[in-house]
Design an enzyme around this catalytic site. Structure first.
Site, PDB file in Angstrom:
ATOM      1  N   ARG A  28       0.835  -1.306  -0.236  1.00 25.03           N
ATOM      2  CA  ARG A  28       0.553   0.221  -0.269  1.00 25.03           C
ATOM      3  C   ARG A  28       0.837   1.157  -0.193  1.00 25.03           C
ATOM      4  NH1 ARG A  28      -5.098  -1.980   0.828  1.00 25.03           N
ATOM      5  NH2 ARG A  28      -5.121  -3.760   1.425  1.00 25.03           N
ATOM      6  N   ASP A  29       0.435   2.163  -0.821  1.00 25.24           N
ATOM      7  CA  ASP A  29       0.946   3.488  -0.990  1.00 25.24           C
ATOM      8  C   ASP A  29       0.867   4.179   0.376  1.00 25.24           C
ATOM      9  OD1 ASP A  29       2.200   5.281  -3.449  1.00 25.24           O
ATOM     10  OD2 ASP A  29       1.909   6.395  -0.996  1.00 25.24           O
ATOM     11  N   ILE A  30       1.973   4.765   1.084  1.00 20.18           N
ATOM     12  CA  ILE A  30       2.037   5.756   2.634  1.00 20.18           C
ATOM     13  C   ILE A  30       1.062   6.721   1.962  1.00 20.18           C
ATOM     14  CG2 ILE A  30       3.957   6.811   1.744  1.00 20.18           C
ATOM     15  CD1 ILE A  30       5.232   5.827   4.613  1.00 20.18           C
ATOM     16  N   ASN A  86       4.056   6.343 -13.206  1.00 21.00           N
ATOM     17  CA  ASN A  86       4.460   7.827 -13.847  1.00 21.00           C
ATOM     18  C   ASN A  86       6.136   8.188 -14.054  1.00 21.00           C
ATOM     19  OD1 ASN A  86       2.625   8.967 -12.708  1.00 21.00           O
ATOM     20  ND2 ASN A  86       3.408   9.679 -10.847  1.00 21.00           N
ATOM     21  N   VAL A  95      10.237   7.950  -7.166  1.00 18.11           N
ATOM     22  CA  VAL A  95      11.040   7.449  -6.508  1.00 18.11           C
ATOM     23  C   VAL A  95      11.208   6.502  -8.024  1.00 18.11           C
ATOM     24  CG1 VAL A  95      11.256   4.758  -5.134  1.00 18.11           C
ATOM     25  CG2 VAL A  95       9.869   7.030  -4.472  1.00 18.11           C
ATOM     26  N   HIS A  99       7.221   1.542 -10.751  1.00 14.61           N
ATOM     27  CA  HIS A  99       6.340   0.991 -10.115  1.00 14.61           C
ATOM     28  C   HIS A  99       4.675   1.374 -10.511  1.00 14.61           C
ATOM     29  CE1 HIS A  99       7.685   4.915  -8.804  1.00 14.61           C
ATOM     30  NE2 HIS A  99       6.297   5.676  -8.021  1.00 14.61           N
ATOM     31  N   HIS A 101       0.825   2.270 -10.416  1.00 14.09           N
ATOM     32  CA  HIS A 101       0.028   2.934  -9.412  1.00 14.09           C
ATOM     33  C   HIS A 101      -1.061   1.963 -10.057  1.00 14.09           C
ATOM     34  CE1 HIS A 101       2.615   6.289  -7.793  1.00 14.09           C
ATOM     35  NE2 HIS A 101       2.866   5.941  -8.396  1.00 14.09           N
TER      36      HIS A 101
HETATM   37  P1  AMP Z   1       5.662   8.464  -8.230  1.00 13.53           P
HETATM   38  O1  AMP Z   1       6.041   9.756  -7.449  1.00 13.53           O
HETATM   39  O2  AMP Z   1       5.404   7.829  -8.979  1.00 13.53           O
HETATM   40  O3  AMP Z   1       6.965   8.413  -7.993  1.00 13.53           O
HETATM   41  O4  AMP Z   1       5.532   7.663  -6.342  1.00 13.53           O
HETATM   42  C1  AMP Z   1       5.989   6.823  -5.452  1.00 13.53           C
HETATM   43  C2  AMP Z   1       4.714   7.295  -4.488  1.00 13.53           C
HETATM   44  O5  AMP Z   1       5.776   5.836  -3.744  1.00 13.53           O
HETATM   45  C3  AMP Z   1       4.499   7.578  -3.790  1.00 13.53           C
HETATM   46  O6  AMP Z   1       2.857   7.657  -4.268  1.00 13.53           O
HETATM   47  C4  AMP Z   1       4.794   7.732  -2.147  1.00 13.53           C
HETATM   48  O7  AMP Z   1       3.183   8.348  -1.402  1.00 13.53           O
HETATM   49  C5  AMP Z   1       4.651   6.612  -2.394  1.00 13.53           C
HETATM   50  N1  AMP Z   1       5.905   5.822  -1.188  1.00 13.53           N
HETATM   51  C6  AMP Z   1       7.512   6.127  -0.837  1.00 13.53           C
HETATM   52  N2  AMP Z   1       7.961   5.909   0.123  1.00 13.53           N
HETATM   53  C7  AMP Z   1       7.240   5.061   0.658  1.00 13.53           C
HETATM   54  C8  AMP Z   1       7.027   4.070   0.997  1.00 13.53           C
HETATM   55  N3  AMP Z   1       7.811   3.761   2.163  1.00 13.53           N
HETATM   56  N4  AMP Z   1       6.188   2.884   1.101  1.00 13.53           N
HETATM   57  C9  AMP Z   1       5.344   3.234   0.664  1.00 13.53           C
HETATM   58  N5  AMP Z   1       4.954   3.701  -0.398  1.00 13.53           N
HETATM   59  C10 AMP Z   1       5.646   4.698  -0.433  1.00 13.53           C
END
Ligand code: AMP
Length: 113
Positions: A28-30, A86, A95, A99, A101
């Site tokens: 799950r996204d944080i 993204n 990140v 990934h 979403h």
């Molecule tokens: P992006 O902006 O597409 O690179 O998405 C990165 C996603 O990773 C964002 O939606 C963040 O909320 C999510 N994220 C960052 N750190 C964590 C974490 N430790 N656990 C879960 N999700 C995370």
């Protein structure tokens, strides 16, 4: 370069993991942007979609199939959902480990912001 997702794969930091197989991890996204917001990542570190190479077809496909299977399993596949990769700055990537979403649980807007 190692990212926070490598630490999640290595179980060095906690995550709410909802799916795992040999090549894919989903958690799950944080900072959820919808009632359901799950990230599907390859265990293999690939920075962006641009770094996917010949030979990665199955890996990329596994992310998509894992997300669709999750949507069916959780019961929102018919109602609908959105998947997003993204990519780099203009794509809103923060990140640098690819990934998918998976967003669901509300009606999505188009065009996205
Ligand atoms: P992006 O902006 O597409 O690179 O998405 C990165 C996603 O990773 C964002 O939606 C963040 O909320 C999510 N994220 C960052 N750190 C964590 C974490 N430790 N656990 C879960 N999700 C995370």
């Amino acid at each position: 370069m190692a990212t926070i997702f490598d630490k999640i794969i290595a179980r060095e930091i906690p995550a709410d993991i909802v799916y795992e197989d040999e090549q894919v991890l989903a958690f799950r996204d944080i900072n959820p942007q919808a009632p359901v917001h799950v990230l599907f990542i390859p265990k293999k570190p690939v920075a962006t979609l641009n770094e996917l190479a010949p030979g990665d077809e199955a890996l990329a496909g596994r992310l998509v199939l894992a997300a669709a299977a999750y949507a069916k399993r959780e019961g929102f596949a018919e109602k609908g959902y959105r998947v997003v990769f993204n990519t780099n700055g203009d794509g809103g990537q923060s990140v640098y480990h690819i990934h998918l979403h998976l967003l669901a649980g509300r009606a999505m807007h188009w065009p996205p912001g």
